[in-house]
Write an enzyme that holds these catalytic residues in place. Structure first.
Site, PDB file in Angstrom:
ATOM      1  N   LYS A  13      39.083  35.713  38.592  1.00 14.38           N
ATOM      2  CA  LYS A  13      39.723  35.653  39.922  1.00 14.38           C
ATOM      3  C   LYS A  13      38.707  35.900  41.037  1.00 14.38           C
ATOM      4  CE  LYS A  13      42.913  38.849  39.202  1.00 14.38           C
ATOM      5  NZ  LYS A  13      42.554  39.252  37.819  1.00 14.38           N
ATOM      6  N   ARG A  88      50.537  42.963  41.836  1.00 15.83           N
ATOM      7  CA  ARG A  88      50.311  43.194  40.410  1.00 15.83           C
ATOM      8  C   ARG A  88      51.573  43.650  39.708  1.00 15.83           C
ATOM      9  NH1 ARG A  88      44.437  43.990  40.528  1.00 15.83           N
ATOM     10  NH2 ARG A  88      43.594  44.315  38.469  1.00 15.83           N
ATOM     11  N   ARG A 127      30.356  42.179  31.081  1.00 16.97           N
ATOM     12  CA  ARG A 127      30.195  42.043  32.542  1.00 16.97           C
ATOM     13  C   ARG A 127      29.404  43.216  33.121  1.00 16.97           C
ATOM     14  NH1 ARG A 127      35.389  41.174  36.433  1.00 16.97           N
ATOM     15  NH2 ARG A 127      35.932  43.305  35.851  1.00 16.97           N
ATOM     16  N   ARG A 160      31.311  48.621  34.925  1.00 19.08           N
ATOM     17  CA  ARG A 160      32.476  49.319  35.478  1.00 19.08           C
ATOM     18  C   ARG A 160      33.094  50.190  34.390  1.00 19.08           C
ATOM     19  NH1 ARG A 160      36.107  44.835  38.592  1.00 19.08           N
ATOM     20  NH2 ARG A 160      37.734  46.075  37.610  1.00 19.08           N
ATOM     21  N   ARG A 171      44.062  47.633  29.919  1.00 17.58           N
ATOM     22  CA  ARG A 171      44.306  46.802  31.119  1.00 17.58           C
ATOM     23  C   ARG A 171      45.063  45.530  30.754  1.00 17.58           C
ATOM     24  NH1 ARG A 171      38.570  45.880  33.265  1.00 17.58           N
ATOM     25  NH2 ARG A 171      39.491  44.824  35.055  1.00 17.58           N
TER      26      ARG A 171
HETATM   27  P1  AMP Z   1      40.441  44.629  39.912  1.00 21.04           P
HETATM   28  O1  AMP Z   1      39.094  44.683  40.526  1.00 21.04           O
HETATM   29  O2  AMP Z   1      41.364  43.659  40.596  1.00 21.04           O
HETATM   30  O3  AMP Z   1      40.382  44.413  38.419  1.00 21.04           O
HETATM   31  O4  AMP Z   1      41.116  46.075  40.131  1.00 21.04           O
HETATM   32  C1  AMP Z   1      40.527  47.228  39.580  1.00 21.04           C
HETATM   33  C2  AMP Z   1      41.550  48.348  39.529  1.00 21.04           C
HETATM   34  O5  AMP Z   1      41.990  48.642  40.870  1.00 21.04           O
HETATM   35  C3  AMP Z   1      42.825  48.055  38.753  1.00 21.04           C
HETATM   36  O6  AMP Z   1      42.681  48.233  37.354  1.00 21.04           O
HETATM   37  C4  AMP Z   1      43.769  49.065  39.376  1.00 21.04           C
HETATM   38  O7  AMP Z   1      43.502  50.370  38.918  1.00 21.04           O
HETATM   39  C5  AMP Z   1      43.364  49.012  40.847  1.00 21.04           C
HETATM   40  N1  AMP Z   1      44.141  47.964  41.562  1.00 21.04           N
HETATM   41  C6  AMP Z   1      43.668  46.817  42.111  1.00 21.04           C
HETATM   42  N2  AMP Z   1      44.666  46.107  42.672  1.00 21.04           N
HETATM   43  C7  AMP Z   1      45.802  46.818  42.452  1.00 21.04           C
HETATM   44  C8  AMP Z   1      47.165  46.607  42.754  1.00 21.04           C
HETATM   45  N3  AMP Z   1      47.592  45.494  43.386  1.00 21.04           N
HETATM   46  N4  AMP Z   1      48.061  47.573  42.394  1.00 21.04           N
HETATM   47  C9  AMP Z   1      47.661  48.683  41.777  1.00 21.04           C
HETATM   48  N5  AMP Z   1      46.396  48.931  41.420  1.00 21.04           N
HETATM   49  C10 AMP Z   1      45.462  48.022  41.752  1.00 21.04           C
END
Ligand code: AMP
Length: 216
Positions: A13, A88, A127, A160, A171
């Site tokens: 994404k 989400r 990654r 990460r 996840r």
């Molecule tokens: P991402 O970089 O999109 O994979 O997001 C990393 C982490 O940020 C996720 O695993 C969640 O802990 C938090 N996060 C990101 N977007 C959301 C969301 N819309 N709702 C809740 N937690 C989020």
């Protein structure tokens, strides 16, 4: 163009969002990036999000929804936006619909990137991210010229916390349980476009633009 990108962690994404936001000249709004930037700066929001992020759980809706509501009041979204990582869950999708209804600016499309779980685990476990500019690399598929160093800016690469194998599996479970239902939500709304997200980055971008041109 008001667009949401949806797909499991590791679907690409963030990478596609960069290309699409530049193609359509709209800001890329990644809730994960906003949380990580807050974490790096040591803000209250960052501290609040940290334990949820490190364990691969969702940050509570109350925190996330307000952060997005605030971001969508900024001037740069007047021509559209690309949301990556939000919504989400169905509650967040409903909040987003309400925010946009108030602004009389509903979504144009929701683009789903579809990839199978085995490929996701390979992508995420290898990654590495640049500490300085945030660019993503991969230990096998996209190696930088110098080990652990970003070609783009010279920054140090790191893994990460939530890209460690046991957290990745969690996840993916969180995605299936909480996020996958928004795919049906948007299908019912008539907004969903699904494209296969395997193959080269350029091929996937082309697929995405072709599909989006049909609706926009
Ligand atoms: P991402 O970089 O999109 O994979 O997001 C990393 C982490 O940020 C996720 O695993 C969640 O802990 C938090 N996060 C990101 N977007 C959301 C969301 N819309 N709702 C809740 N937690 C989020």
């Amino acid at each position: 163009m008001r667009l949401v990108l949806v797909g499991p962690p590791g679907a690409g994404k963030g990478t596609q969002a960069e290309f699409l936001s530049s193609h359509y000249s709209i800001p890329h709004i990644s809730t994960g990036d906003i949380f990580r930037a807050n974490l790096k700066e040591g803000t209250v929001l960052g501290l609040e999000a940290k334990s949820f992020m490190d364990s691969g759980n969702l940050v509570p809706d109350s925190v996330t929804n307000e952060m997005v509501r605030d971001r969508l009041t900024k001037d740069d979204v007047s021509n559209g936006f690309l949301l990556d990582g939000f919504p989400r869950n169905v509650m967040q999708a409903e909040v987003l619909r309400a925010i946009l209804a108030e602004k009389k600016a509903p979504l144009d499309a929701v683009l789903e990137l579809s990839v199978d779980s085995a490929e996701i685990i390979l992508r995420l476990s290898g990654r590495r991210i640049c500490r300085n500019c945030g660019k993503a690399w991969h230990v096998e598929y996209e190696k930088p010229a110098v080990l652990n160093t970003c070609d783009a800016c010279g920054g140090e690469l790191y893994q990460r916390e939530d890209d460690k194998e046991e957290v990745i599996k969690h996840r993916l479970d969180v995605y299936q349980e909480q996020t996958a239902p928004i795919v049906s939500f948007y299908r019912t709304e008539g907004l969903l476009i699904t494209i296969p997200a395997s193959g080269s980055v350029a091929d996937i971008t082309e697929r995405a633009i072709t599909a989006l041109n049909r609706v926009h």
